[in-house]
Design a protein around this motif. Structure first.
Motif, short mmCIF file in Angstrom:
data_model
loop_
_atom_site.label_atom_id
_atom_site.label_comp_id
_atom_site.label_asym_id
_atom_site.label_seq_id
_atom_site.Cartn_x
_atom_site.Cartn_y
_atom_site.Cartn_z
N PHE A 265 0.82 -1.20 0.00
CA PHE A 265 0.00 0.00 0.00
C PHE A 265 0.87 1.26 0.00
CE2 PHE A 265 -2.12 3.37 2.45
CZ PHE A 265 -3.22 3.59 1.63
N ILE A 266 1.93 1.25 0.81
CA ILE A 266 2.84 2.40 0.87
C ILE A 266 3.53 2.62 -0.47
CG2 ILE A 266 4.99 3.25 1.92
CD1 ILE A 266 4.06 1.88 4.53
N ASP A 267 3.98 1.52 -1.11
CA ASP A 267 4.61 1.63 -2.43
C ASP A 267 3.65 2.25 -3.45
OD1 ASP A 267 6.91 0.54 -1.43
OD2 ASP A 267 6.51 -1.50 -2.16
N TRP A 268 2.38 1.80 -3.39
CA TRP A 268 1.37 2.32 -4.32
C TRP A 268 1.12 3.82 -4.06
CZ3 TRP A 268 -3.58 4.18 -3.01
CH2 TRP A 268 -4.39 4.48 -4.09
N ALA A 269 1.05 4.21 -2.78
CA ALA A 269 0.81 5.61 -2.42
C ALA A 269 1.96 6.50 -2.88
CB ALA A 269 0.60 5.74 -0.91
N ILE A 270 3.18 5.99 -2.80
CA ILE A 270 4.35 6.76 -3.26
C ILE A 270 4.32 6.89 -4.78
CG2 ILE A 270 6.88 6.70 -3.49
CD1 ILE A 270 6.95 5.41 -0.70
N LYS A 271 3.98 5.80 -5.45
CA LYS A 271 3.90 5.82 -6.91
C LYS A 271 2.86 6.82 -7.39
CE LYS A 271 3.30 2.75 -10.88
NZ LYS A 271 3.01 1.35 -11.32
N GLU A 272 1.75 6.91 -6.67
CA GLU A 272 0.69 7.85 -7.03
C GLU A 272 0.98 9.27 -6.52
OE1 GLU A 272 -2.05 7.28 -8.88
OE2 GLU A 272 -1.28 5.25 -9.28
N GLU A 273 2.15 9.42 -5.85
CA GLU A 273 2.59 10.71 -5.30
C GLU A 273 1.67 11.24 -4.21
OE1 GLU A 273 3.20 13.38 -8.57
OE2 GLU A 273 4.95 12.28 -9.32
N TRP A 274 1.03 10.32 -3.49
CA TRP A 274 0.23 10.70 -2.34
C TRP A 274 1.09 10.73 -1.07
CZ3 TRP A 274 -4.87 7.44 -3.14
CH2 TRP A 274 -5.53 7.94 -4.27
N MET A 275 2.26 10.04 -1.16
CA MET A 275 3.23 10.05 -0.07
C MET A 275 4.59 10.40 -0.67
SD MET A 275 2.19 6.71 2.24
CE MET A 275 3.58 6.97 3.33
N SER A 276 5.41 11.11 0.12
CA SER A 276 6.69 11.56 -0.42
C SER A 276 7.84 10.58 -0.18
CB SER A 276 7.06 12.92 0.19
OG SER A 276 7.13 12.82 1.60
N GLN A 277 7.76 9.80 0.91
CA GLN A 277 8.86 8.89 1.21
C GLN A 277 8.35 7.58 1.81
OE1 GLN A 277 11.37 11.01 3.92
NE2 GLN A 277 9.91 10.94 5.61
N ALA A 278 9.19 6.54 1.67
CA ALA A 278 8.82 5.22 2.16
C ALA A 278 8.91 5.16 3.68
CB ALA A 278 9.72 4.17 1.54
N ILE A 279 8.22 4.19 4.27
CA ILE A 279 8.24 3.96 5.71
C ILE A 279 8.79 2.56 5.96
CG2 ILE A 279 6.84 3.71 7.79
CD1 ILE A 279 4.87 5.69 6.54
N ALA A 280 9.80 2.45 6.80
CA ALA A 280 10.38 1.15 7.12
C ALA A 280 9.52 0.45 8.17
CB ALA A 280 11.81 1.31 7.63
N THR A 281 8.91 -0.64 7.80
CA THR A 281 8.05 -1.40 8.73
C THR A 281 8.79 -2.66 9.18
OG1 THR A 281 7.01 -2.61 6.92
CG2 THR A 281 5.97 -0.55 7.62
N GLU A 282 8.31 -3.25 10.28
CA GLU A 282 8.96 -4.47 10.76
C GLU A 282 7.97 -5.34 11.53
OE1 GLU A 282 11.85 -3.94 13.93
OE2 GLU A 282 11.09 -1.91 14.26
#
Length: 258
Positions: free
Chosen positions: A49-66
């Motif tokens: 979901f985060i990758d998709w949001a970044i691709k759509e430019e809804w988010m500016s940077q990735a979030i490291a999850t664990e």
């Protein structure tokens, strides 16, 4: 698809907009005990979901999850510190008895039960070895059955501070407990208070037993002692157990053949 929708819906219930999505919120959802499916699947969905949001430019940077390790997984995980980190840690220990315990645990790899029952009577070979074994055969009141039922003579480690501990105790009551502890919980608590000084999350997860892990790693990786000798020091029944602590080093590998 049903799992994807469920996870995203739960994520939407935690935030009002993507600008509120941060690492803490994402990890809370991934590791929530009551959530849908496995933690690994939830992580994969959130990451997608985060990758998709970044691709759509809804988010500016990735979030490291664990995916957080469970208590059982944390116990199995090999956690170590280097000798340099150990010396820095030791410089902040003002209790002499705790300092002795930590030195013996780091350089000789004794388990907590062995530290508690350690006595001058164990010192053999003119102060060069410590005999770990079954004290029942020695006629002591409190029987000590180590993890291994065999007797092992392990060397009193090289550092002078460790040798001095055993030289000092050699002239005392042979059967009194060397470090004065009668409870493993007391020993763990007293040492843990100082281990909290380790940086980051290490201070919360590091325990007395991890000093044993560090001992094996130290002699194997920093001092390059032959693995069969380290296996004997650690009293591992299988060489494969000791091998888990070996960290390949390209430079050291090259030097071995030059």
């Amino acid at each position: 698809m049903r799992s994807y929708r469920n996870v995203i819906r739960k994520l939407g219930g935690r935030i009002s907009g993507l600008n509120e999505l941060n690492r803490s919120t994402a990890n809370e959802l991934i590791n929530a005990p009551e959530a849908v499916k496995t933690r690994q699947l939830r992580k994969a969905i959130v990451d997608n979901f985060i990758d998709w949001a970044i691709k759509e430019e809804w988010m500016s940077q990735a979030i490291a999850t664990e995916v957080y390790a469970t208590r059982a997984e944390q116990k199995k995980r090999i956690i170590t510190i280097s000798e340099r980190e150990f010396r820095i840690l030791l410089s902040g220990v003002d209790d002499g008895r705790v300092r002795d315990v930590m030195r013996v645990a780091f350089y000789m790899g004794l388990r907590v039960s062995e530290l508690i029952h350690c006595r001058a009577a164990w010192i053999t070979g003119k102060g060069r070895f410590l005999r770990i074994g079954d004290l029942c055969s020695w006629g002591l009141d409190d029987e000590f059955h180590p993890k291994s039922q065999k007797e092992y003579d392990i060397p009193v480690a090289i550092p002078g501070q460790v040798r001095n501990i055993f030289q000092r105790e050699a002239g005392t009551d042979r059967f009194s407990r060397m470090f004065g502890y009668h409870s493993d919980s007391t020993l763990r608590y007293n040492v843990k208070e100082y281990l909290k000084a380790l940086p980051g999350n290490l201070g919360e997860t590091f325990s007395v037993h991890h000093l044993r892990h560090s001992c094996i790693s130290y002699w194997l990786n920093e001092r390059r002692v032959p693995i069969h000798e380290v296996q004997r020091l650690a009293r591992h029944a299988r060489l494969s157990t000791t091998l888990k602590y070996y960290h390949p080093d390209d430079e050291a590998h090259f030097e071995c053949f030059n």
